[in-house]
Enzyme design. Structure first.
Site, mmCIF file in Angstrom:
data_model
loop_
_atom_site.group_PDB
_atom_site.id
_atom_site.type_symbol
_atom_site.label_atom_id
_atom_site.label_comp_id
_atom_site.label_asym_id
_atom_site.label_seq_id
_atom_site.Cartn_x
_atom_site.Cartn_y
_atom_site.Cartn_z
ATOM 1 N N HIS A 178 0.958 -1.010 0.222
ATOM 2 C CA HIS A 178 -0.040 0.075 -0.008
ATOM 3 C C HIS A 178 0.886 1.073 0.078
ATOM 4 O O HIS A 178 1.938 1.428 0.776
ATOM 5 C CB HIS A 178 -0.919 0.152 1.266
ATOM 6 N N ASP A 200 -4.834 5.138 4.355
ATOM 7 C CA ASP A 200 -6.290 5.310 4.177
ATOM 8 C C ASP A 200 -7.272 5.973 5.300
ATOM 9 O O ASP A 200 -6.825 5.487 6.568
ATOM 10 C CB ASP A 200 -7.001 3.899 3.816
ATOM 11 N N HIS A 205 -13.753 6.027 1.220
ATOM 12 C CA HIS A 205 -12.517 6.421 2.135
ATOM 13 C C HIS A 205 -11.683 7.468 1.472
ATOM 14 O O HIS A 205 -11.801 7.521 0.144
ATOM 15 C CB HIS A 205 -11.796 5.115 2.545
ATOM 16 N N HIS A 241 -7.730 7.961 0.176
ATOM 17 C CA HIS A 241 -6.522 7.491 0.096
ATOM 18 C C HIS A 241 -5.482 8.545 0.020
ATOM 19 O O HIS A 241 -5.568 9.351 -0.792
ATOM 20 C CB HIS A 241 -6.525 6.562 -1.363
#
Length: 230
Positions: free
Chosen positions: A118, A122, A202, A204
């Site tokens: 990732h 988030d 959400h 990012h």
């Protein structure tokens, strides 16, 4: 014989005259003494009044000085407070990209949602939550397809902050800025969403050393170093 009688009768008259003069003189002396006493009393009263007036003037001057010093101290305290607030505001020139959130997927986490680890942090928030510029800068990317970084990011924005520092905001439902626009710290730049490769609403968020994908650093660690609390 008659001359002697005349002489004797004249003496009492002279005595009475002298007595009258003495009485008159004594009365004049008494009157003069009273006048002197009255003048002395008047002088004493005048001096006392002058002393009282001087004391009152000095007290008034002291009160005015005390009031001026108190006003000066209050102004100094106000200036110090304003300076402290300005310094605090300057120190907190970086902010969270959203105000209320729950941290979800963290930087460098593994998972099937990403081709590799990732690349950001988030923030779990409802769609339509205002997204803020974490720091003042210039918008260098804005729009769909990850603003050029690929469809996985959905609608995205990248802001240049200087010193090889960039911030990225992705999965947006609405973009409120355009390329070349200068934004301020805390300014609303978009609304959060669920666009692109997303399993739910959400934001990012990334901190990068270039405007492009692949240059991200840990955003939470970065913001903490700037004084942002999580």
């Amino acid at each position: 014989m008659s001359q002697r009688v005349t002489s004797r009768s004249f003496r009492p008259a002279r005595i009475r005259t002298r007595a009258a003069v003495l009485v008159a003189g004594f009365g004049a002396s008494v009157a003069l003494g009273a006048g002197v006493a009255t003048a002395a009393d008047t002088t004493t009263s005048g001096v006392a009044h002058a002393v009282q007036a001087q004391a009152a003037a000095q007290a008034k001057a002291a009160q005015a000085k005390q009031a001026a010093e108190a006003k000066k101290a209050a102004q100094a305290a106000k200036a110090a407070k304003a300076k402290k607030a300005a310094a605090k505001k300057k120190a907190a020139s970086w902010v969270d990209p959203v105000k209320k959130y729950k941290l979800s997927a963290s930087f460098a986490a593994n998972g099937g949602m990403w081709a590799s680890k990732h690349s950001g942090q988030d923030y779990a928030i409802p769609t339509g939550t205002p997204v803020l510029a974490t720091h003042g800068g210039t918008v260098v990317k804005a729009g769909p397809n990850g603003a050029g970084d690929g469809p996985a990011y959905g609608n995205a924005i990248v802001i240049k902050h200087g010193n090889k520092t960039y911030s990225q905001y992705a999965h947006l439902s609405k973009v409120n800025v355009k390329i070349g626009q200068v934004v301020k710290t805390g300014q609303k730049i978009a609304l959060s969403g669920n666009t692109g490769n997303s399993s739910g609403p959400h934001l990012h968020f990334e901190i990068r050393t270039t405007p492009n994908y692949g240059s991200a650093v840990d955003p939470v660690k970065f913001l903490r170093a700037k004084g942002v609390n999580f």
